[in-house]
Design an enzyme around this catalytic site. Structure first.
Site, PDB file in Angstrom:
ATOM      1  N   GLU A 177      10.515  13.029   7.354  1.00 20.80           N
ATOM      2  CA  GLU A 177      11.190  13.629   8.508  1.00 20.80           C
ATOM      3  C   GLU A 177      11.126  12.720   9.733  1.00 20.80           C
ATOM      4  OE1 GLU A 177      13.155  16.184   9.066  1.00 20.80           O
ATOM      5  OE2 GLU A 177      13.152  16.707   6.958  1.00 20.80           O
ATOM      6  N   TYR A 194      11.021  20.603  16.562  1.00 16.74           N
ATOM      7  CA  TYR A 194      11.756  20.289  15.332  1.00 16.74           C
ATOM      8  C   TYR A 194      10.798  19.896  14.210  1.00 16.74           C
ATOM      9  CZ  TYR A 194      14.308  17.987  11.728  1.00 16.74           C
ATOM     10  OH  TYR A 194      14.774  17.652  10.484  1.00 16.74           O
ATOM     11  N   ASP A 247      18.517  20.114  13.881  1.00 14.90           N
ATOM     12  CA  ASP A 247      18.786  18.690  14.117  1.00 14.90           C
ATOM     13  C   ASP A 247      20.298  18.555  14.331  1.00 14.90           C
ATOM     14  OD1 ASP A 247      19.856  19.033  11.619  1.00 14.90           O
ATOM     15  OD2 ASP A 247      18.781  17.383  10.667  1.00 14.90           O
TER      16      ASP A 247
END
Ligand code: SF4
Length: 309
Positions: free
Chosen positions: A31, A114, A132
């Site tokens: 990520e 996030y 995102d």
């Protein structure tokens, strides 16, 4: 509404290495790499990183130069430094295991809303939303939102993730944005959400989401100086990375231009003249290029030098 999306994801998802075990460390590293980089570009970096630093403990023990060398080319080097700091904190405070707790995750360097949501939902299958660029585009089109409203987006993502298996819902939204609901020319005829999509019904797909006006590009000219001694070069350390010294004006002395290259960083376009010459070694160090972490721009300058006949 989510059932067709999940079915589509299960049939069409790309076989990515971090999707085989959902190991929290692997999910986290992937990520962070994918924050500004396409999957195809990030994959070789990810595989090399995990091969060399296969666990939190290995990352926590690694020295910064080694991690930056593995990261070199991905940009955003602060992220690599945050990874090391967070790994050390996880070893010191969480027994070497990534905590499955939102607040504890937010307390780690480099982890925000996030990233915490991505780790919790994808690795631990907990119902935390992610927004995102891909999810923002899919949800904005789905609901027909022409205005940018981050709170509404996070609320919609939170509702969605509670409707199904969290790791599938979040990854399906991200994958749909990457593969079908693309920025230009979304492939609506193949989309599992077509029947519920407000933008599709009104033909507004390409007008949503609102494109933010980018600041004008600023052009900058620099001279990169290559001073060689045997197999080593005079290099400058910048935030843990090494680069050829660069100047807006050449220092006094004689220099020979050997080529040029161009590089864009956010809204700066750098036009770099590559020159050879002699520099005073003050605040610089003699380094062997293949043994140090170098940025993409330094790699381009090095290519100019290597291509020299
Ligand atoms: S129908 Fe088109 S615009 Fe709507 S979510 Fe699907 S791909 Fe995106």
């Amino acid at each position: 509404m989510l059932e067709p999306l999940i079915k589509w994801f299960e049939e069409n998802q790309r076989p990515l290495p971090w999707r085989t075990s959902y190991d929290p460390y692997q999910v986290w590293i992937s990520e962070v790499m994918l924050q500004q980089t396409q999957v195809e570009t990030a994959l070789p970096y990810y595989e090399r990183f995990i091969r060399q630093l296969p666990s939190i403990e290995a990352l926590a023990k690694a020295d910064e130069e080694r991690v930056l060398t593995l990261w070199a080319g991905l940009g955003y080097y602060r992220r690599a430094k945050n990874l090391i700091a967070a790994a050390r904190q996880i070893v010191a405070k969480h027994g070497g295991k990534i905590p499955a707790d939102y607040e504890a995750l937010l307390g780690l360097p480099g982890i925000g809303q996030y990233m915490a949501g991505a780790i919790l939902s994808i690795a631990f299958n907990e119902p935390y939303p992610v927004v995102d660029g891909n999810v923002r585009r899919v949800l904005s089109r789905l609901y027909g939102w022409t205005e940018d409203n981050p709170k509404a987006l996070w609320d919609a993502a939170a509702c969605a993730v509670r409707e199904g298996e969290p790791r599938l819902v979040n990854q399906a939204l991200m994958e749909l944005g990457a593969k079908v609901c693309s920025f230009r020319s979304p492939r609506c005829l193949l989309c599992p959400l077509q029947i519920s999509c407000a933008a599709f019904k009104t033909g507004m797909q390409e007008k949503i989401p609102l494109v933010k006006k980018r600041p004008a590009t600023v052009q900058v000219h620099l001279f990169a100086v290559i001073h060689r001694r045997g197999t080593r070069f005079l290099m400058k350390s910048v935030d843990g990375m090494w680069e050829f010294p660069m100047y807006p004006e050449l220092p006094s002395g004689s220099f020979k231009k050997i080529g040029e290259c161009h590089h864009t960083i956010t809204h700066h376009r750098l036009d770099v003249s590559v020159v050879e010459g002699r520099l005073s070694p003050e605040q610089l160090a003699w380094k062997q290029i293949d043994a140090i972490p170098i940025s993409s721009l330094t790699r381009k300058i090095w290519k100019v030098k290597s291509a020299q006949k």
